[in-house]
Design a protein around this motif. Structure first.
Motif, PDB file in Angstrom:
ATOM      1  N   TRP B 125       0.856  -1.191   0.000  1.00  0.00           N
ATOM      2  CA  TRP B 125       0.000   0.000   0.000  1.00  0.00           C
ATOM      3  C   TRP B 125       0.892   1.241   0.000  1.00  0.00           C
ATOM      4  O   TRP B 125       1.472   1.594   1.030  1.00  0.00           O
ATOM      5  N   ASP B 127       0.477   4.398   0.091  1.00  0.00           N
ATOM      6  CA  ASP B 127       0.177   5.494   1.022  1.00  0.00           C
ATOM      7  C   ASP B 127       0.897   5.335   2.357  1.00  0.00           C
ATOM      8  O   ASP B 127       1.219   6.312   3.012  1.00  0.00           O
ATOM      9  N   THR B 354      -7.808   0.286   3.855  1.00  0.00           N
ATOM     10  CA  THR B 354      -7.135   1.315   3.050  1.00  0.00           C
ATOM     11  C   THR B 354      -8.134   2.322   2.488  1.00  0.00           C
ATOM     12  O   THR B 354      -7.824   3.505   2.376  1.00  0.00           O
ATOM     13  N   ILE B 355      -9.331   1.851   2.181  1.00  0.00           N
ATOM     14  CA  ILE B 355     -10.332   2.799   1.666  1.00  0.00           C
ATOM     15  C   ILE B 355     -10.869   3.674   2.786  1.00  0.00           C
ATOM     16  O   ILE B 355     -11.029   4.882   2.634  1.00  0.00           O
ATOM     17  N   ASN B 358      -8.377   6.365   3.461  1.00  0.00           N
ATOM     18  CA  ASN B 358      -7.808   7.154   2.353  1.00  0.00           C
ATOM     19  C   ASN B 358      -7.981   8.639   2.642  1.00  0.00           C
ATOM     20  O   ASN B 358      -8.600   9.034   3.629  1.00  0.00           O
ATOM     21  N   LYS B 359      -7.442   9.461   1.754  1.00  0.00           N
ATOM     22  CA  LYS B 359      -7.409  10.889   2.043  1.00  0.00           C
ATOM     23  C   LYS B 359      -8.809  11.458   2.273  1.00  0.00           C
ATOM     24  O   LYS B 359      -9.073  12.158   3.248  1.00  0.00           O
ATOM     25  N   ARG B 375      -2.631  11.607   8.434  1.00  0.00           N
ATOM     26  CA  ARG B 375      -2.076  11.597   7.073  1.00  0.00           C
ATOM     27  C   ARG B 375      -1.502  12.965   6.719  1.00  0.00           C
ATOM     28  O   ARG B 375      -2.116  13.991   6.985  1.00  0.00           O
TER      29      ARG B 375
END
Lengths: 309, 456
Positions: B125, B127, B354-355, B358-359, B375
């Motif tokens: 991943w 990120d 991860t979803i 996410n950002k 993040r």
């Protein structure tokens, strides 16, 4: 058809031989319909109970390494319990709670209400019964919410007392009295019903005869009514003691055992240890001790009932 | 005939019992579709995570046909959530696949083997290495050095104060206390000059749970000279000592002088919600609290918005006891999304994490909750800083922040700390007596006297 040939000789030849084993077969046949219920009881009741007895002797926890590798610690939990100041405190509070709210509060109030209702008009009885029983039918949490809104800092009681100048936070300053009052209010109906039924069995002619002999109301109560309903008193005491000993929801919703540990009875302490600090083994050990205490109480009451009979 | 009936009743009963035990897993297998259960907490005043997870569910299900996300909410505060999660985690059948986890509970669950290490998945991943700083990555690091959760939030702690109250009390703003004594002086001034206002608020009782230990006690202890719960070099828990007693003495002063919350409020598990309202109503002077407190005032996310907060509220560092270097103290914790070791479809479960982190989703959550974003891309987003002038301050506190010794026994140590704090709140014990009681109880809690260091 084949089975019929095997069984048919019986009625004719061997009445004597058949008689002794009949109760066994009959009992089995009568137990058969109970079997599914028994299986369910064993699986869902006896199973968990035995499991909780077992884990009371282990260091089982809900999280951490001990939750997967618990080991047998013998009487460790019990030794810890009796050295635990908070447990002793909770035990004392439980005792005060049971004596105050059940043995004295509910029992006496229930008897008084039942006595006062004797011979009253039907309308009066239905109204009083309705009000008292209403407190009993509401769920524990609702009862606790009612008492909370009555006793809370901005509650009804303080609004009324505001003029007199001694409003305070009752749940903080007098938590034990708060939970005892709430439990008396909620549980009196049960005792009242038991005593109403018992009092209706007291023969009216006996009481009349006594009053003809010049006995006062008090001595009729002490010498005639109470001795006649003694067995009901004992059964009632036993039932409400056991019920109050295990009381959890009302206290939990009303004070949460607080402030601090000021109203933390053993069931609440047990819950805190088992489900808040995840010491399920220790919590179960306490439950076991409570079970023994409950059993002791019932044995004393049962003995008293027998002695009477 | 009768026997047949009995047999059929029995069969039904057994089937029902079996169904009750294992219905969940059977259902999953039979339909062929995969289902990932996600456990999280929600409160009427705290809907932020639910919003984020619902958005993540929609995104995930659109991208992964044949996999459904089952969102299971626990209604209630942190303490309720810990209990519920621990109970569900006892059996592989009831354990959720992915769950919100408080970092201080992670080690206990690693020890029990309830959590799945994520290292292999994290490698794939991008990120993870580009958006999470090294410090943030370690939020849910187990004793074995493996990573057991992806952070969704982090936080710092300090002092909030109401400028209107300060003006009435004649205290100059911006307020920058240098010592504990400065804090007490300000609180006393408020008590004296602004009647009807609670001068100072801190969490100090068991119903407040970890908030009491962390926002309350540790913010004092880690700012006192030599104050710590755990000695990292000797790997031992510290029993009492001067810093411990002094911290308790501070709490004792707050309550004995009537500077803190009323006793009934101090024991109210909802005290945190009340604090937000009190500040908005000008009924509270100073609050020892967390970065997220502004979430209860921010328009758009707050239940009772108070847009003026950016003008009326001040924020400042919690000083060390006597101004010892570095002059301020903060504590950091945070929450992660973790994966159960019982999860059947680990790859799919990780994809959901991860979803969810996410950002876009992290931003949605951070904007709502007021927690600091883990993040880098979210922290740099203009939306994140817009409307919250305090966020830079709280983020910068990371330079003086401390982490809890979140070992397996930490929750029990925390409970003992709460007991000592509660004695200060009610006044049932003197600070040194409560500190001694803590020292006496510690060996039993951490597993033996050889794991305890006498406090100095």
């Amino acid at each position: 058809m084949t089975s019929a040939t095997v069984t048919s000789p019986r009625p004719a030849g061997s009445l004597d031989r058949r008689e002794p084993d009949r109760p066994v077969g009959g009992a089995l046949r009568r137990l058969l319909p109970l079997f599914p219920a028994l299986v369910l009881l064993v699986v869902f009741m006896a199973g968990p109970i035995l499991w909780s007895v077992y884990i009371a002797f282990t260091n089982e926890t809900l999280t951490g390494a001990a939750s997967v590798n618990s080991r047998f610690v013998g009487l460790g939990n019990f030794v810890k319990m009796f050295g635990d100041e908070d447990f002793r405190n909770s035990f004392l509070l439980t005792f005060i709670f049971v004596i105050g709210s059940a043995v004295i509060g509910q029992n006496t109030l229930g008897l008084v209400i039942a006595l006062l209702q004797r011979g009253r008009a039907r309308a009066v009885r239905s109204v009083v019964n309705g009000v008292v029983i209403a407190a009993w039918v509401v769920p524990e949490v609702v009862a606790a919410a009612c008492w909370y809104s009555f006793l809370a800092e901005e509650g009804t009681l303080n609004e009324v007392l505001a003029g007199l100048g001694f409003s305070q936070d009752w749940l903080y300053s007098a938590p034990m009295i708060a939970i005892i009052l709430a439990n008396v209010w909620r549980g009196t109906a049960f005792s009242m019903l038991v005593y109403s039924a018992a009092l209706s069995d007291v023969p009216a002619d006996l009481l009349e005869a006594a009053s003809v002999d010049g006995a006062s109301g008090w001595s009729r109560l002490v010498h005639i009514t109470l001795p006649l309903i003694r067995r009901s008193i004992m059964s009632n005491l036993m039932l409400i003691t056991l019920q109050t000993l295990a009381s959890f929801g009302l206290i939990y919703a009303l004070t949460g055992g607080g402030p601090g540990t000021a109203s933390q009875t053993t069931p609440l302490y047990m819950y805190e240890q088992a489900f808040r600090y995840f010491e399920i083994g220790y919590g179960s050990a306490m439950a076991l001790v409570m079970l023994v205490i409950g059993a002791l109480f019932s044995m004393v009451y049962l003995r008293l009932i027998k002695a009477d009979a | 005939m009768r026997r047949a009936m009995v047999a059929s009743i029995l069969a039904v009963a057994v089937a029902a019992a079996a169904g009750a035990c294992g219905g969940d897993s059977a259902e999953k297998g039979a339909s062929g579709a995969k289902e990932i259960e996600v456990l999280y907490k929600v409160e009427p005043t705290w809907p932020h995570l639910e919003k984020m997870l619902k958005q993540a569910k929609t995104q995930y299900e659109a991208a992964h046909k044949g996999v459904t996300i089952k969102l299971t909410a626990v209604q209630g505060g942190n303490e309720v959530y810990y209990t519920k999660l621990a109970l569900l985690n006892r059996s592989a059948d009831s354990a959720p696949d992915v769950y919100l986890h408080d970092t201080f509970q992670v080690n206990a669950d690693v020890a029990a083997g309830k959590l799945a290490p994520l290292d292999d998945y994290l490698k794939t991943w991008p990120d993870w290495s580009s958006q999470y700083s090294e410090a943030v990555q370690q939020a849910a690091k187990g004793p074995d050095g493996k990573i057991y959760g992806v952070p969704i939030s982090t936080d710092t702690r300090g002092l909030w104060y109401n400028k209107d109250v300060f003006a009435k009390a004649g205290i100059q703003v911006p307020w920058e206390p240098k010592t504990w004594a400065d804090v007490l002086t300000a609180a006393r001034a408020i008590k004296q000059k602004v009647p009807g206002v609670q001068p100072f608020n801190m969490y100090s009782t068991k119903p407040l749970g970890e908030a009491a230990t962390m926002q309350g006690f540790e913010m004092l202890l880690y700012g006192a000279s030599g104050g710590t719960l755990y000695d990292e070099t000797q790997k031992k828990w510290v029993a009492g000592g001067k810093a411990f007693t002094d911290s308790l003495a501070f709490i004792n002063t707050i309550y004995r002088e009537g500077l803190g919350p009323k006793p009934a409020d101090a024991f109210d598990p909802k005290l945190g919600d009340k604090v937000g309202n009190w500040f908005a109503a000008g009924k509270l002077g100073i609050g020892l609290d967390g970065a997220w407190a502004s979430a209860s005032w921010k328009p758009g996310t707050a239940v009772k918005p108070w847009p003026e907060w950016t003008e009326k509220m001040g924020w400042t560092k919690m000083p060390t006891q006597n101004g010892e270097a570095p002059g301020a103290v903060s504590m950091s914790g945070g929450w992660v999304m973790a994966m159960s070791s019982y999860a059947k479809d680990k790859k799919d479960a990780f994809d959901f994490i991860t979803i969810a982190t996410n950002k876009e989703n992290t931003l949605l959550y951070s904007l709502g909750s007021g927690d600091l974003a883990p993040r880098k891309d979210v922290a740099a987003d203009p939306q994140y800083t817009a409307g919250n002038p305090s966020v830079k301050f709280w983020t910068d506190l990371a330079s003086v922040t401390h982490y809890r010794p979140a070992y397996e026994v930490y929750p029990k140590v925390s409970a003992e700390v709460q007991k000592a704090m509660e004695a200060m709140t009610t006044g049932s014990k003197a600070p040194d007596a409560a500190a001694k009681e803590y020292a006496d109880a510690l060996p039993g809690v951490v597993g033996g006297p050889d794991k305890v260091l006498a406090g100095s």
